[in-house]
Write an enzyme that holds these catalytic residues in place. Structure first.
Site, mmCIF file in Angstrom:
data_model
loop_
_atom_site.group_PDB
_atom_site.id
_atom_site.type_symbol
_atom_site.label_atom_id
_atom_site.label_comp_id
_atom_site.label_asym_id
_atom_site.label_seq_id
_atom_site.Cartn_x
_atom_site.Cartn_y
_atom_site.Cartn_z
ATOM 1 N N GLU A 441 19.484 49.136 -65.318
ATOM 2 C CA GLU A 441 20.892 49.582 -65.246
ATOM 3 C C GLU A 441 21.851 48.567 -65.858
ATOM 4 O O GLU A 441 22.943 48.345 -65.334
ATOM 5 C CB GLU A 441 21.301 49.840 -63.787
ATOM 6 C CG GLU A 441 21.005 51.203 -63.289
ATOM 7 C CD GLU A 441 21.264 52.288 -64.310
ATOM 8 O OE1 GLU A 441 20.380 53.127 -64.469
ATOM 9 O OE2 GLU A 441 22.332 52.299 -64.969
HETATM 10 C C1 FAD Z 1 10.882 49.467 -63.863
HETATM 11 C C2 FAD Z 1 11.874 49.832 -64.909
HETATM 12 C C3 FAD Z 1 12.542 51.037 -64.827
HETATM 13 C C4 FAD Z 1 13.450 51.408 -65.819
HETATM 14 N N1 FAD Z 1 14.040 52.650 -65.777
HETATM 15 C C5 FAD Z 1 14.739 53.078 -66.865
HETATM 16 C C6 FAD Z 1 15.170 54.433 -66.963
HETATM 17 O O1 FAD Z 1 14.979 55.237 -66.056
HETATM 18 N N2 FAD Z 1 15.811 54.821 -68.092
HETATM 19 C C7 FAD Z 1 16.039 53.969 -69.128
HETATM 20 O O2 FAD Z 1 16.616 54.397 -70.125
HETATM 21 N N3 FAD Z 1 15.662 52.668 -69.061
HETATM 22 C C8 FAD Z 1 15.008 52.214 -67.967
HETATM 23 N N4 FAD Z 1 14.581 50.917 -67.900
HETATM 24 C C9 FAD Z 1 14.913 50.006 -68.986
HETATM 25 C C10 FAD Z 1 15.918 48.953 -68.564
HETATM 26 O O3 FAD Z 1 17.182 49.538 -68.379
HETATM 27 C C11 FAD Z 1 15.882 47.849 -69.636
HETATM 28 O O4 FAD Z 1 14.672 47.152 -69.453
HETATM 29 C C12 FAD Z 1 17.078 46.929 -69.546
HETATM 30 O O5 FAD Z 1 18.249 47.602 -69.927
HETATM 31 C C13 FAD Z 1 16.933 45.694 -70.441
HETATM 32 O O6 FAD Z 1 16.520 46.027 -71.729
HETATM 33 P P1 FAD Z 1 15.258 45.271 -72.362
HETATM 34 O O7 FAD Z 1 14.133 45.374 -71.413
HETATM 35 O O8 FAD Z 1 15.047 45.767 -73.731
HETATM 36 O O9 FAD Z 1 15.692 43.756 -72.402
HETATM 37 P P2 FAD Z 1 16.527 43.065 -73.564
HETATM 38 O O10 FAD Z 1 17.682 43.886 -73.932
HETATM 39 O O11 FAD Z 1 15.573 42.674 -74.647
HETATM 40 O O12 FAD Z 1 17.052 41.746 -72.836
HETATM 41 C C14 FAD Z 1 16.274 40.553 -72.694
HETATM 42 C C15 FAD Z 1 17.199 39.456 -72.173
HETATM 43 O O13 FAD Z 1 18.230 39.210 -73.147
HETATM 44 C C16 FAD Z 1 19.521 39.384 -72.558
HETATM 45 N N5 FAD Z 1 20.417 40.002 -73.529
HETATM 46 C C17 FAD Z 1 20.181 41.077 -74.319
HETATM 47 N N6 FAD Z 1 21.270 41.358 -75.054
HETATM 48 C C18 FAD Z 1 22.211 40.462 -74.729
HETATM 49 C C19 FAD Z 1 23.567 40.235 -75.125
HETATM 50 N N7 FAD Z 1 24.180 41.025 -76.011
HETATM 51 N N8 FAD Z 1 24.234 39.206 -74.577
HETATM 52 C C20 FAD Z 1 23.643 38.417 -73.645
HETATM 53 N N9 FAD Z 1 22.382 38.585 -73.230
HETATM 54 C C21 FAD Z 1 21.673 39.597 -73.754
HETATM 55 C C22 FAD Z 1 19.303 40.269 -71.339
HETATM 56 O O14 FAD Z 1 20.305 40.070 -70.354
HETATM 57 C C23 FAD Z 1 17.923 39.831 -70.871
HETATM 58 O O15 FAD Z 1 18.017 38.701 -70.055
HETATM 59 C C24 FAD Z 1 13.706 50.518 -66.894
HETATM 60 C C25 FAD Z 1 13.045 49.288 -66.948
HETATM 61 C C26 FAD Z 1 12.125 48.947 -65.994
HETATM 62 C C27 FAD Z 1 11.390 47.643 -66.128
#
Ligand code: FAD
Length: 598
Positions: A441
């Protein structure tokens, strides 16, 4: 008997003295939500969560999810409990009456959500996503889509999902590449893959309604080119009955660290055909706006997950601390082992949990009440003010609530000593389950950027200034000996909040410095806001205490002491945080990636 006790007394206290349920019930929209009716409802909800749902938590953790021939099998107990959930209409509490909902304030629905989260976090995620999908559809869907889908989603007979994430599009939602091509009949054909989709596939409901972000052929790049589509697992015929299977399948279910029984699915759209059938929700290229309707609710809901799971872990730790005997407490007779609750360090851990759980409950409930006022108050100026307040509160609720969820479940493991690390004790599950909430989220880092980048600058900073001034009124109103130290510490913390806020507002041209201080600032602000709510609780407790007796008196005495502990031992953290906020990005970027290595 269930090992989870719904915190009904504290919920009632927060309803009445912090979140203003009585005032909400004065509004036409919520006239049926009088405190007596709500008290009965919440009690019944607590019974359901404690007696029916909580016992399924461990089975869910052990069984997890199984993918067989494209179908996800959940633990056996889930189906029975889900049917009871639908039958009682718990999911419909806050939804529009037009589609079968109860139109209770979000505040009331969130109390139910807190207890459901605490009872079984993995199970509660299905309802959380369905609720978000109902909001998005009821605000942005066409009448036809609403009539076809909302009644069954409001009742919970059909569930909903939220499909944003793709491998290259996580925090960066604008990078979504899933495609939507218009078909001749006014529908769309969706192709692409989504990852991490919560409750993307399961057997609890006869249909699953996916809300999917995708791009139309003429879409501009970035978030401005994203549209929202409704893609049902089964197409729905004109008479409302289920028709053909749509081309959407679950390819894999992730193996996770926690929330084992929540299916986290890789979803493939349009792999067998020219695309899954989808229906546009809202205007073309306007999908982010619709998705935000869903996400804002979900962000507060996820903040509540932290509060809820910390509370469940606290209850377990408290029981353990009374049963487990080790060492001789100061002043205890020689030759006897004392319950560990008699050791000062264990008390410190318990108080740290109790104080922050109560503070974060106040914040999340006040957040819900602000959303209710923004929605239903007759005065436009009050609606506008409360919308801004809710916007300010939401990143605090999400990030602080979930960070506390992780920290406090960790404290609960610590109170259990070695047994905390052993799965049979059950407390390790809470810690593992809680770990996801700061990530999904919108990661907590993204919440902090939202706070400093979008919310602080409202009205050129005047909104947050007047908000801080309101908190000062609370501090100034703390009179008398028993509240003196709370007043001193809160006033001091408010000074720090005001200084750091001004510093951030003055750095607007130096975005990197503002972003560098974002996360510690969010923590600082939430800690102070929580402190103001605790101070208010203490003030009320003092007013009511003399007329109270027995358990009620004990409860009010505990409120006072807990607020004092928070003021004296939690609020001073703001001084350390201030240095982090204002340190600038200098040292963060002083080392090259090579220098960051060993
Ligand atoms: C169990 C689980 C359930 C989920 N359920 C859903 C769902 O129902 N629907 C859905 O669509 N998604 C879902 N997700 C996805 C989830 O919302 C994402 O994992 C989350 O938004 C982070 O994206 P990412 O994993 O690509 O991490 P990344 O975006 O790659 O982030 C990695 C790190 O970099 C930081 N970061 C990234 N961009 C920036 C920035 N611009 N400035 C500063 N820091 C930054 C982040 O804060 C984080 O610490 C789920 C994930 C999990 C693990």
């Amino acid at each position: 008997m269930s090992d989870y006790q719904p915190p009904l007394r504290d919920i009632r206290f927060v309803f009445e003295h912090i979140a203003g349920l009585r005032d909400l019930a004065q509004l036409d929209a919520y006239a049926h939500a009088d405190p007596e009716t709500v008290a009965g409802l919440v009690e019944e909800a607590g019974r359901f969560c404690a007696e029916a749902v909580a016992p399924t938590n461990r089975e869910g953790d052990v069984h997890g999810t199984v993918l067989r021939d494209g179908e996800v099998i959940l633990p056996e107990s889930f189906q029975k409990v889900y049917s009871q959930y639908v039958e009682a209409g718990w999911g419909a509490l806050h939804h529009p009456a037009e589609f079968g909902g109860g139109e209770f304030p979000l505040l009331v629905a969130n109390a139910f959500k807190e207890m459901l989260n605490a009872a079984n976090l993995a199970f509660s995620l299905g309802p959380l996503l369905t609720t978000g999908a109902v909001y998005a559809l009821s605000h942005h869907g066409s009448d036809e889509l609403k009539q076809t889908y909302l009644p069954k989603m409001v009742s919970g007979e059909w569930s909903g999902t939220m499909n944003l994430t793709e491998p290259q599009a996580g925090s960066d939602v604008g990078a979504v590449t899933t495609k939507a091509v218009p078909a001749d009949d006014g529908t769309y054909r969706i192709t692409g893959q989504k990852i991490f989709i919560t409750f993307g596939e399961h057997q609890l409901t006869e249909n699953i309604i996916h809300l999917v972000l995708a791009r139309l052929p003429d879409a501009p790049p970035g978030t401005k080119g994203i549209s929202l589509f409704l893609v049902p697992k089964f197409l729905v015929d004109d008479d409302g009955s289920l028709g053909a299977r749509n081309d959407v399948t679950c390819v894999t279910v992730e193996h996770k660290m926690g929330i084992m029984a929540s299916p986290t699915c890789v979803m493939a759209y349009g792999e067998q055909t020219d695309g899954a059938v989808g229906y546009l929700v809202g205007a073309p290229h306007d999908g982010m706006r619709a998705m935000f309707t869903m996400m804002n609710d979900a962000r507060l809901g996820v903040g509540l997950e932290g509060v809820a799971i910390a509370d469940r872990a606290y209850q377990q730790a408290l029981t353990y601390a009374q049963d487990r005997r080790q060492g001789r407490a100061v002043g205890a007779p020689a030759g006897e082992q004392s319950p560990i609750i008699m050791h000062a360090d264990v008390r410190r851990m318990l108080m740290t949990m109790k104080a922050q759980i109560e503070a974060s409950r106040c914040l999340t409930y006040a957040n819900a009440a602000a959303i209710d006022l923004a929605h239903a108050h007759p005065e436009p100026a009050t609606r506008e003010y409360n919308q801004k307040l809710a916007d300010l509160y939401t990143p605090l609720s999400k990030a602080w609530g979930t960070d506390l969820g992780v920290e406090l479940t960790s404290v609960a493991v610590q109170i259990h000593g070695g047994m905390g690390y052993i799965e049979e004790s059950g407390v390790a599950q809470h810690y593992r389950d809680a770990r996801i909430a700061p990530i999904y989220e919108g990661t907590n880092g993204i919440q902090a950027i939202d706070l400093v980048g979008r919310k602080l600058p409202y009205d050129n900073g005047d909104f947050v200034r007047s908000f801080i001034a309101d908190l000062r009124t609370t501090a100034d109103g703390l009179a008398g000996e028993e509240l003196a130290s709370i007043r001193t510490h809160l006033t001091d913390a408010l000074d720090v909040l005001a200084e750091t806020t001004e510093w951030l507002l003055s750095q607007r041209d130096d975005v990197q410095d503002v972003f560098a201080g974002a996360t510690p600032f969010l923590r600082l602000m939430a800690t102070v806001v929580g402190g103001a709510f605790m101070a208010r609780s203490a003030q009320v407790a003092l007013e009511l205490r003399d007329d109270a007796a027995g358990e009620e008196r004990d409860f009010l005495d505990a409120k006072l002491v807990t607020a004092r502990f928070y003021a004296e031992q939690v609020l001073p953290q703001v001084h350390g945080l201030k240095h982090q906020v204002t340190a600038t990005a200098r040292d963060l970027f002083a080392l090259s990636p090579a220098q960051l290595g060993l």
